[in-house]
Design a protein around this motif. Structure first.
Motif, PDB file in Angstrom:
ATOM      1  N   SER A 125       0.821  -1.214   0.000  1.00 38.50           N
ATOM      2  CA  SER A 125       0.000   0.000   0.000  1.00 38.50           C
ATOM      3  C   SER A 125       0.851   1.259   0.000  1.00 38.50           C
ATOM      4  CB  SER A 125      -0.940  -0.005   1.219  1.00 38.50           C
ATOM      5  OG  SER A 125      -1.837  -1.079   1.163  1.00 38.50           O
ATOM      6  N   LEU A 181       1.036   3.999  -3.025  1.00 41.46           N
ATOM      7  CA  LEU A 181       0.754   5.415  -2.821  1.00 41.46           C
ATOM      8  C   LEU A 181       1.923   6.279  -3.290  1.00 41.46           C
ATOM      9  CD1 LEU A 181      -0.934   5.260   0.695  1.00 41.46           C
ATOM     10  CD2 LEU A 181      -2.048   5.828  -1.467  1.00 41.46           C
ATOM     11  N   MET A 204      -5.170   9.771  -4.122  1.00 40.56           N
ATOM     12  CA  MET A 204      -4.615   8.840  -3.133  1.00 40.56           C
ATOM     13  C   MET A 204      -5.586   8.635  -1.970  1.00 40.56           C
ATOM     14  SD  MET A 204      -1.886   7.955  -4.611  1.00 40.56           S
ATOM     15  CE  MET A 204      -2.713   8.336  -6.166  1.00 40.56           C
TER      16      MET A 204
END
Length: 748
Positions: free
Chosen positions: A125, A129, A151
């Motif tokens: 993750s 991002l 995001m």
């Protein structure tokens, strides 16, 4: 000795080394390589280490939904990522839970497992991002506020799905304390759909007994992030612990069935625009289902999992050779119900030796050239031929921009004098749309709007349909010209291309006959490759048997004329969009079309044989060389190139061990365009033996390199599109524009 309350004493280093998250990472690396394989692929995609040449990372780093990139599109990807993360946790818990019996002593054991199994999901993750944000700011030139919004969408979707799933498991998972009362039993009426299919029903105590080496855990992450000491579970009855881990089968079953139902629904409704979720989300859902299936295999076959999966793959491959119901793509518009055309050397040779047919087609070709000459209004016009390259969206856009700019520089003279367009893949799609835009009969479209049309993403519907429909659910069909065909990713591409080009390309092949024969529009020749024997299938609304002519059966000719060969299968009804798609059939991106022949032939990308269409152009000129010599002032071939000719490797670049091992195979793939350039240059030089006048060559080159890449994809970034526009201003191309203007307007 275990202290009171069953809490052992551990040293500081034991607390660190035997920290539950660390031990889970170790157990994955040692025991669950197949499960980790999915993460490896995802990490490779988002870091642009896999599929960059074909634009696969763009599907993840800049996801699109309903033609827009924003909070919603990222939220959908986040939801799918959350589903994958929870599937990984469930699969990992199902496969590895018995290795850590202390879990059964905890309240909500599965939730605790997820909290501690965070290293890989959190790493992904965070990596997503970071890479997505930097990609969008640098390559898509998005503002900081828009990137933050995007995001936030991913995080919202990700967290939302994880929280919903966690809430469900919190309500359904019980600890050993719940089952410790001898009167407590597992509710037999609890919904447990085919649970034993996804998880081995053998008792935990039997599995644990065969794995005597228990994975040691000293500390773990408890509620609110607190670090606690793992309690000993040896005082619990094995049957009590079994009741805790028995819940895994129920939860795995429900989750697996839910994912299958979701994918089935999405696949069934995929022809609705709103259901066409971002491709990244589709891929994540597919991986979610695969990872659950892998865990089921792990649960049943343990160390034999890899061998069993390999055996299944081999068995399926063997069965596919015996089955007549294997899915096949078709060319929309052709009649597949009639007796297949015989694809044999004798049949091909008979057509190529048909002198009467060839003579009729040559006469019709001369009639068209006379119409072209009359359209120019000149006594001896300069004959212009256009060759365009393959290369997905980059070649489509570059073809449109370079040709349109060249046409403007000559005050429209280029298009008026254009005889024939040939080439492959994306370049032919761009040229086809430009031909419609410049057609005065159509509603006026500005060139800028036309570029924007062609620049739109065309990869998302292809990838989404491949996942939601083509992998499992090839049951949908559609009607075209009164015939039924199977819906697949090829159809999705054609529909998107038709929409993006305002329906102007949504025609049958025969609808172009009058326009081309009367020379109201340039002739356009498609030449996809026949994968069976490497021949070229020439597709044109005009009869062009002369391009496949031979003088005796001892000769061979690589060209097979489409309309002549499939004269009994309604060739005129072929969708022009299908013809363009067949010419751009890059392996795996689009399915290869199977044509109604015996034996059956498959069609692949035209660029495999002739990326620029030069051989077709030279054959055409050779056929009509006498007419050209008498009726034109010369010949100019404009070659649109999407890279410099004959590029060589960087001498300072060091080969990896893998590159050295694959060098014999990689040489063919990496040098195929160079080999074509060598052959084409030889053919141009040899043309001097059969054509008296000079043939001028104009090269318009899209400059790109490893340091300045533009992906071979049907999705381009804003930065890549800018590089294409900037290429018009290079010194080389500006000189070519000036030289072309001088050739077409010598008096200016």
């Amino acid at each position: 000795m275990t202290p009171k309350n069953n809490i052992p004493n551990f040293s500081i280093w034991e607390k660190a080394i035997y920290f539950f998250p660390v031990q889970l990472l170790f157990v994955h690396l040692k025991k669950n390589v197949l499960l980790l394989g999915f993460w490896v692929i995802l990490f490779a995609i988002i870091t642009k280490s896999f599929g960059l040449k074909y634009g696969v990372p763009y599907l993840f780093l800049y996801p699109e939904y309903l033609g827009q990139v924003g909070f919603l599109s990222h939220c959908i990807v986040g939801l799918s990522a959350g589903a994958f993360i929870m599937a990984f946790n469930i699969s990992s818990y199902t496969v590895n839970g018995f290795r850590f019996p202390f879990l059964a002593t905890l309240n909500r054991p599965f939730i605790k497992y997820c909290q501690n199994n965070f290293i890989i999901p959190i790493s992904f993750s965070v990596a997503y991002l970071f890479t997505a944000a930097s990609f969008q700011m640098i390559h898509e030139e998005e503002t900081l506020s828009q990137v933050i919004q995007n995001m936030s969408g991913f995080l919202a979707g990700n967290v939302l799905f994880i929280l919903m799933t966690a809430a469900y498991f919190s309500l359904t998972n019980k600890s050993a304390m719940f089952f410790r009362n001898k009167n407590t039993v597992v509710d037999k009426n609890f919904i447990n759909p085919i649970s034993d299919l996804f998880s081995n029903s053998r008792k935990w105590e039997h599995i644990q007994g065969k794995n005597k080496k228990e994975w040691k855990v000293a500390t773990y992450i408890a509620a609110f992030g607190k670090i606690k000491i793992a309690r000993d579970s040896s005082h619990y009855l094995k049957s009590t612990l079994e009741k805790v881990f028995q819940q895994n089968r129920i939860n795995a079953s429900l989750f697996q069935v839910s994912i299958i139902v979701v994918i089935f629904i999405l696949g069934f409704l995929s022809n609705f625009d709103w259901i066409m979720i971002p491709s990244a989300a589709s891929i994540l859902l597919l991986f979610t289902m695969f990872i659950m299936l892998v865990s089921a295999f792990y649960s049943w076959f343990k160390g034999w999992t890899s061998l069993v999966l390999l055996t299944l793959i081999v068995a399926l491959n063997l069965l596919s050779t015996q089955s007549t119901s294997v899915y096949k793509n078709q060319a929309y518009g052709l009649d597949y119900d009639r007796v297949p055309a015989q694809y044999s050397i004798d049949q091909i040779s008979s057509m190529q030796l048909d002198s009467s047919q060839i003579r009729r087609d040559v006469n019709l070709g001369i009639e068209r050239l006379e119409n072209w000459k009359q359209q120019t209004g000149e006594e001896k016009p300069l004959a212009v031929f256009l060759n365009v390259p393959g290369g997905g969206l980059r070649s489509a856009i570059w073809t449109m921009k370079s040709v349109a700019t060249a046409n403007e520089s000559t005050n429209g003279q280029l298009w008026e004098n254009l005889v024939l367009i040939s080439g492959s893949s994306g370049g032919m799609i761009g040229a086809s749309y430009l031909r419609e835009v410049l057609n005065p009969v159509n509603k006026p479209i500005s060139l800028e709007d036309a570029y924007n049309d062609m620049s739109k993403d065309k990869l998302n519907p292809v990838a989404a349909t491949a996942v939601l429909n083509d992998v499992f659910f090839r049951f949908k069909s559609f009607q075209y010209q009164g015939k039924s065909y199977t819906r697949d990713r090829a159809k999705s591409f054609e529909e998107k291309l038709s929409t993006d080009t305002r329906g102007l390309l949504n025609k049958t092949l025969s609808q172009y006959f009058e326009r081309e024969q009367s020379a109201k529009t340039p002739m356009l020749l498609l030449s996809p490759t026949i994968s069976n024997d490497g021949r070229k299938l020439l597709i044109s609304p005009l009869p062009i048997s002369y391009l496949g002519e031979i003088r005796s059966r001892k000769e061979t000719n690589e060209n097979i004329e489409f309309t002549q060969f499939f004269k009994n299968h309604d060739p005129g009804n072929l969708s022009f969009l299908s013809a363009l798609r067949m010419s751009a059939t890059f392996p795996y991106v689009f399915p290869s079309a199977n044509l109604p022949t015996k034996p059956e032939i498959e069609i692949l990308d035209a660029g495999i044989r002739d990326n620029y269409g030069m051989t077709s152009t030279l054959r055409y000129i050779k056929t009509f060389r006498d007419w050209m010599s008498s009726n034109t002032s010369g010949i100019v071939i404009i070659q649109i190139r999407d890279q410099q000719k004959l590029q060589v490797d960087d001498p300072n670049k060091k080969k990896s061990l893998f590159e050295s091992i694959t060098q014999p195979f990689g040489t063919f793939y990496n040098t195929i365009l160079n080999v074509q350039d060598y052959q084409l240059d030889d053919q141009i030089r040899m043309a001097g033996n059969w054509y008296e006048d000079d043939i001028e060559i104009i090269d318009l080159v899209l400059e790109r390199s490893e340091l300045n890449p533009i992906s071979l994809s049907w999705h381009l970034t804003k930065k890549e599109k800018s590089r294409i526009t900037d290429a018009l201003q290079t010194t080389h191309n500006q000189y070519q524009f000036t030289y072309l203007k001088r050739l077409l307007n010598p008096e200016e």
